[in-house]
Design a protein around this motif. Structure first.
Motif, short mmCIF file in Angstrom:
data_model
loop_
_atom_site.label_atom_id
_atom_site.label_comp_id
_atom_site.label_asym_id
_atom_site.label_seq_id
_atom_site.Cartn_x
_atom_site.Cartn_y
_atom_site.Cartn_z
N ARG A 37 0.84 -1.20 0.00
CA ARG A 37 0.00 0.00 0.00
C ARG A 37 0.87 1.25 0.00
N VAL A 38 0.45 2.26 -0.74
CA VAL A 38 1.22 3.50 -0.84
C VAL A 38 0.95 4.36 0.38
N HIS A 39 1.99 4.61 1.17
CA HIS A 39 1.82 5.37 2.41
C HIS A 39 1.83 6.88 2.19
N ALA A 40 2.46 7.32 1.12
CA ALA A 40 2.49 8.76 0.83
C ALA A 40 2.62 8.96 -0.68
N LEU A 41 1.88 9.93 -1.19
CA LEU A 41 1.98 10.31 -2.59
C LEU A 41 2.47 11.75 -2.64
N ILE A 42 3.65 11.94 -3.19
CA ILE A 42 4.20 13.28 -3.34
C ILE A 42 3.73 13.82 -4.69
N TYR A 43 2.90 14.87 -4.64
CA TYR A 43 2.37 15.44 -5.88
C TYR A 43 3.11 16.73 -6.21
N PHE A 44 3.73 16.77 -7.39
CA PHE A 44 4.55 17.90 -7.81
C PHE A 44 3.70 18.93 -8.55
N ILE A 45 3.61 20.11 -7.97
CA ILE A 45 2.83 21.21 -8.55
C ILE A 45 3.74 22.08 -9.40
N THR A 46 3.31 22.38 -10.62
CA THR A 46 4.08 23.26 -11.49
C THR A 46 4.14 24.67 -10.89
N PRO A 47 5.32 25.28 -10.82
CA PRO A 47 5.46 26.59 -10.16
C PRO A 47 5.00 27.74 -11.05
N THR A 48 3.69 27.80 -11.31
CA THR A 48 3.14 28.84 -12.17
C THR A 48 3.11 30.20 -11.48
N GLY A 49 3.02 30.18 -10.13
CA GLY A 49 2.91 31.43 -9.40
C GLY A 49 1.48 31.94 -9.31
N HIS A 50 0.53 31.20 -9.91
CA HIS A 50 -0.86 31.67 -9.93
C HIS A 50 -1.73 30.87 -8.96
N SER A 51 -2.18 29.71 -9.39
CA SER A 51 -3.05 28.88 -8.55
C SER A 51 -3.00 27.46 -9.08
N LEU A 52 -3.75 26.56 -8.43
CA LEU A 52 -3.80 25.18 -8.90
C LEU A 52 -4.48 25.11 -10.26
N LEU B 228 10.83 10.31 6.38
CA LEU B 228 11.69 9.20 6.80
C LEU B 228 11.98 9.19 8.29
N ASN B 229 11.39 10.10 9.05
CA ASN B 229 11.67 10.12 10.47
C ASN B 229 10.43 10.47 11.28
N SER B 230 10.14 11.74 11.42
CA SER B 230 9.16 12.17 12.41
C SER B 230 7.74 11.67 12.16
N HIS B 231 7.30 11.59 10.88
CA HIS B 231 5.91 11.25 10.61
C HIS B 231 5.74 9.95 9.82
N ILE B 232 6.79 9.14 9.77
CA ILE B 232 6.67 7.88 9.06
C ILE B 232 5.61 6.99 9.74
N GLY B 233 5.54 7.06 11.05
CA GLY B 233 4.52 6.29 11.78
C GLY B 233 3.12 6.82 11.52
N ASP B 234 2.95 8.15 11.51
CA ASP B 234 1.64 8.74 11.25
C ASP B 234 1.13 8.38 9.86
N LEU B 235 2.02 8.42 8.88
CA LEU B 235 1.62 8.11 7.51
C LEU B 235 1.24 6.64 7.36
N ARG B 236 1.98 5.75 8.00
CA ARG B 236 1.65 4.33 7.95
C ARG B 236 0.35 4.05 8.70
N ASP B 237 0.20 4.66 9.87
CA ASP B 237 -1.00 4.42 10.68
C ASP B 237 -2.25 4.93 9.99
N ARG B 238 -2.17 6.11 9.38
CA ARG B 238 -3.36 6.64 8.71
C ARG B 238 -3.71 5.79 7.50
N THR B 239 -2.71 5.27 6.83
CA THR B 239 -2.98 4.38 5.70
C THR B 239 -3.78 3.16 6.15
N GLN B 240 -3.38 2.57 7.28
CA GLN B 240 -4.04 1.38 7.79
C GLN B 240 -5.38 1.69 8.45
#
Length: 340
Positions: free
Chosen positions: A145-160, A283-295
């Motif tokens: 299961r994917v514990h985190a998805l890093i979504y890369f936003i284009t730096p347009t400077g405007h909005s989503l 990789l440290n402080s919130h690795i547990g939070d991300l895994r726990d929320r996934t489960q």
């Protein structure tokens, strides 16, 4: 592709790699390594590969020579590429599984990309659900299961943009989405502050379910330091990241930098980039939070939807069968012959 656990001695260590909070310590006893699965999603040219190498502090994916000039106009279909790296952070062994998505967003119509990623996430949930229902569990079962998805936003400077909104809204209930502003060094400090605010305003306005660092009202078990840390991290979102593979010697220690005619951007300098803080979170402080929320939240939500849907489908089938039986022609009784 699998990389060994040997560190590249020429790469500067993470600023936060020596720091941890109590929540991550409970995983230190994972002798075989703690699996942690991260998906990278973003259009071509936003630095996903460089981010991957910088995150792992080694060359996981070698530089590409770029597309063939004659075929550069042809959009390649999106695919999933897997990379596994064994790491150690704060005495904790981590088996980092990264799923990259080259080809995402390169077509005019990206509906197929959305469907592919959603199906991928749900297939991983289905694997866990099937394992739970086995009479005899597989002791070697690997949770993908994917514990985190890093979504890369284009730096347009405007909005989503529409593609950003649609992707994050659709997948926010299937994985922990952490939005990042890619190539943030292309914006001035003032532009970056304003762009961050506009992105967060859009996330709130469209009800996009991104990963939210819990506040004190949500988790009474957190100490004061953790509460302050989470508040600081919420204020930093979306993380502004810059990646690089260039290392220079500065005051006798290796430093990762991007060099420009006007100066340099230090990747691990909080005044230049949020990258190192994001790495610390993953990789440290919130690795547990991300895994726990996934489960406990995302998987349980999917499990409930899946089983409820199966129950409703079964009930509908029973009703349909009963309806068919009630309208089936009755057999006509044949008269008995009477002997004369």
């Amino acid at each position: 592709m699998k990389e060994g656990s040997g560190e590249d001695q020429n790469v500067a260590p993470s600023v936060y790699s020596h720091t941890s909070r109590p929540g991550s310590h409970r995983y230190k006893n994972a002798k075989k390594g703690l699996p942690f699965n991260v998906m990278l999603v973003g259009e071509s040219g936003l630095g996903r590969t460089t981010f991957l190498n910088t995150l792992c502090e080694r060359m996981v994916v070698p530089p590409s020579n770029g597309p063939n000039a004659e075929q550069a106009h042809i959009a390649e279909p999106m695919q999933f590429k897997h990379h596994t790296v064994e790491m150690e952070e704060d005495g904790m062994k981590i088996i980092l599984n990264i799923i990259d998505t080259p080809g995402f967003g390169d077509s005019i119509d990206n509906e197929g990309c959305f469907n592919q990623i959603q199906e991928y996430l749900e297939v991983q949930f289905d694997g866990v659900l099937a394992e739970e229902n086995r009479i005899k569990r597989n002791p070697k079962f690997k949770d993908s299961r994917v514990h985190a998805l890093i979504y890369f936003i284009t730096p347009t400077g405007h909005s989503l943009r529409e593609i950003d909104i649609e992707l994050m809204k659709r997948l926010g209930n299937r994985t922990n989405i952490i939005p990042v502003i890619a190539r943030s060094d292309s914006l001035t400090p003032r532009e970056l502050v304003l762009f961050k605010q506009r992105v967060m305003d859009d996330i709130a306005a469209y009800g996009i379910p991104v990963f939210s660092f819990p506040d004190s009202e949500e988790d009474d078990d957190d100490d004061e330091e953790t509460v302050e840390e989470n508040a600081e991290l919420r204020a930093m979102m979306p993380f502004a990241v810059v990646g690089c593979e260039e290392v220079v010697n500065e005051d006798g220690r290796p430093v990762r930098v991007r060099s420009y005619p006007w100066g340099v951007v230090q990747i691990d300098n909080d005044e230049h980039s949020d990258f190192d803080r994001l790495r610390y979170v993953l990789l440290n402080s919130h690795i547990g939070d991300l895994r726990d929320r996934t489960q406990n939240e995302l998987y349980e939500l999917y499990r409930t939807e899946k089983l409820s849907g199966a129950t409703v489908a079964h009930q509908d089938q029973e009703l349909e069968n009963g309806h068919q039986q009630s309208h089936a022609p009755m057999a006509t009784a044949q008269p008995h012959s009477v002997a004369a």
